[in-house]
Write a protein that holds these residues in place. Structure first.
Motif, PDB file in Angstrom:
ATOM      1  N   THR A 141     125.118  -8.555  46.055  1.00 56.82           N
ATOM      2  CA  THR A 141     125.485  -7.951  44.514  1.00 56.82           C
ATOM      3  C   THR A 141     124.517  -8.393  43.613  1.00 56.82           C
ATOM      4  N   ARG A 142     123.714  -7.433  42.944  1.00 63.58           N
ATOM      5  CA  ARG A 142     122.854  -7.800  41.743  1.00 63.58           C
ATOM      6  C   ARG A 142     123.373  -7.547  40.497  1.00 63.58           C
ATOM      7  N   MET A 143     124.287  -6.122  40.365  1.00 60.89           N
ATOM      8  CA  MET A 143     124.639  -5.623  39.405  1.00 60.89           C
ATOM      9  C   MET A 143     126.003  -5.226  39.497  1.00 60.89           C
ATOM     10  N   VAL A 144     126.993  -5.274  38.275  1.00 60.96           N
ATOM     11  CA  VAL A 144     128.365  -4.628  38.369  1.00 60.96           C
ATOM     12  C   VAL A 144     128.569  -3.789  37.061  1.00 60.96           C
ATOM     13  N   ASN A 168     128.173 -16.783  36.042  1.00 61.33           N
ATOM     14  CA  ASN A 168     128.379 -17.679  36.923  1.00 61.33           C
ATOM     15  C   ASN A 168     127.488 -17.574  38.132  1.00 61.33           C
ATOM     16  N   ARG A 169     127.306 -16.465  38.542  1.00 65.46           N
ATOM     17  CA  ARG A 169     126.728 -15.937  39.686  1.00 65.46           C
ATOM     18  C   ARG A 169     125.241 -15.490  39.742  1.00 65.46           C
ATOM     19  N   GLY A 170     124.950 -15.155  38.325  1.00 67.52           N
ATOM     20  CA  GLY A 170     123.783 -14.601  38.105  1.00 67.52           C
ATOM     21  C   GLY A 170     123.517 -13.203  38.347  1.00 67.52           C
ATOM     22  N   ILE A 171     124.839 -12.587  38.267  1.00 62.13           N
ATOM     23  CA  ILE A 171     124.822 -10.951  38.292  1.00 62.13           C
ATOM     24  C   ILE A 171     124.752 -10.351  37.014  1.00 62.13           C
ATOM     25  N   LEU A 172     124.228  -9.444  36.877  1.00 61.09           N
ATOM     26  CA  LEU A 172     124.068  -8.507  35.773  1.00 61.09           C
ATOM     27  C   LEU A 172     125.416  -7.810  35.577  1.00 61.09           C
TER      28      LEU A 172
END
Ligand SMILES: Cc1ncc(COP(=O)(O)O)c(C=O)c1O
Length: 393
Positions: A141-144, A168-172
């Motif tokens: 997962t990279r973006m939500v 916290n996980r570096g996800i946008l």
């Protein structure tokens, strides 16, 4: 005084405030120049534009560099999702199962860029299932993207919690705040949200203008080239008058500390009381059931209902819209943007509403133009409309 139509469709659009109309008119007359021009007319427009930007930024607890002006939330969402993802190597994009079509349409385009798309399930009230957070935020997962205030059923999503977990996980993390903003102004710099979309016409501002708020660290690729306006992120001559209208529309809204309370206060406390009174009155009618969260946990101006007749047979929401309209009451079935179509509601489907009842949804969304003396009349006409729909079914 009872108007020709009692307008209960604020989630679709809202009438502009007199202060908005005045601000727009003034700018159209006195600052109609192109803000990029170097002569006097241009400089007047540029100054006016800057004043609106500063005012909007102050109202939203943001810096002026955080604002990108767009034509509305649909464009903001596309710029956020496609502008971020086309820049990065493909991964997984996660969105709630109850997003607006603006988000699902942009997500569909991501798949052609090599991204996979996964839906974040919701519970029977339309609220994100936080027990799925760990699983869904795992690589790749990279973006939500999660809708903050759900337009069709009024659910408010825990975006601060989700945003923190993403950060916290570096996800946008992007949120569509189109329906939430009219119920309370946010403090942008205090939020763990990378990108936020909003639209002026939902908060008694003008149609045709919206914003994408972007934190400084977020890299974004523009979707269109041209004159390089909006820091190069969105070319095209700026709608100076519409931005003045947006600034005027934000001004009267109460502010809202999303880190302390999940539900926004409501544009006015009177509005919230009216919604509660109207909801209790409608729930007294046989066959009327609330859909989505309880009043305290939903958008403060929002009522979503499922309707049946006395025998428990679902009534058509679209038929109710027409019957109420004939009686001078404007409401919508499901989300207004798709209410011209008769397809099943994907939102009610995601909430697990039985297929036989998915066409029986009705949405009533209030605004500051509703008078206390309208409420009894709405209940009376609602009961008449239900009887009429039932007898012609
Ligand atoms: C939640 C949500 N997102 C996006 C939109 C699209 O907004 P606009 O009409 O400004 O493009 C709407 C409008 O219905 C909405 O309710």
């Amino acid at each position: 005084m009872i108007p020709a139509e009692i307008y209960l469709d604020a989630a679709a659009t809202t009438p502009p405030l007199p202060s908005v109309v005045e601000a727009i008119q003034q700018v159209q007359l006195s600052a109609w120049g192109n803000p990029s021009s170097l002569h006097r007319s241009g400089l007047v427009a540029a100054e006016t534009l800057e004043r609106s930007r500063v005012s909007i930024a102050q109202h939203l607890g943001a810096g002026t560099a955080d604002l990108i002006c767009t034509s509305g939330a649909t464009e903001s969402v596309h710029l956020a999702l496609l502008g971020c993802c086309s820049n990065r190597s493909p991964g997984r994009f996660v969105m709630s199962a109850v997003e607006h079509p603006a988000v699902t349409a942009a997500a569909a385009q991501l798949t052609s860029l090599g991204w996979s798309v996964e839906l974040w399930p919701v519970n029977h009230e339309g609220v994100i299932r936080l027990d799925q957070l760990e699983r869904l935020l795992e690589p790749p997962t990279r973006m939500v993207s999660v809708i903050w205030g759900q337009s069709e059923v009024g659910a408010i999503q825990p975006v601060v919690e989700i945003g923190e977990a993403c950060r916290n996980r570096g996800i946008l993390f992007h949120t569509d705040a189109t329906q939430l903003l009219p119920q309370g102004r946010i403090s942008w710099h205090q939020l763990p949200i990378d990108l936020l979309s909003l639209s002026a016409h939902k908060l008694q501002g003008p149609r045709g203008v919206g914003l994408l708020l972007k934190q400084e660290h977020v890299e974004l690729r523009p979707l269109q080239g041209g004159g390089g306006q909006e820091q190069g992120f969105r070319s095209g001559t700026e709608p100076v008058a519409l931005l003045a209208g947006l600034a005027a529309a934000l001004q009267p809204l109460p502010s809202f500390d999303a880190s302390k309370t999940t539900a926004p206060p409501g544009a006015t406390s009177r509005l919230r009381l009216q919604r509660d009174r109207l909801l209790s009155a409608l729930l007294q009618l046989p066959g009327v059931e609330l859909c989505g969260p309880c009043p305290d946990d939903r958008l403060p101006n929002h009522i979503a209902l499922l309707l049946t007749n006395r025998e428990g047979q679902p009534l058509s929401g679209r038929h109710m819209v027409r019957e109420l309209s004939r009686r001078g009451i404007a409401v919508s079935s499901g989300s207004a943007c798709s209410s011209g179509q008769s397809s099943d509601s994907s939102v009610l489907t995601a909430m697990g509403v039985d297929p036989s009842r998915r066409q029986s949804g009705l949405r009533l969304t209030l605004g500051g133009w509703i008078g206390d003396d309208h409420l009894a009349l709405i209940q009376e006409r609602f009961a008449e409309a239900m009887a009429s729909v039932d007898s012609s079914a």
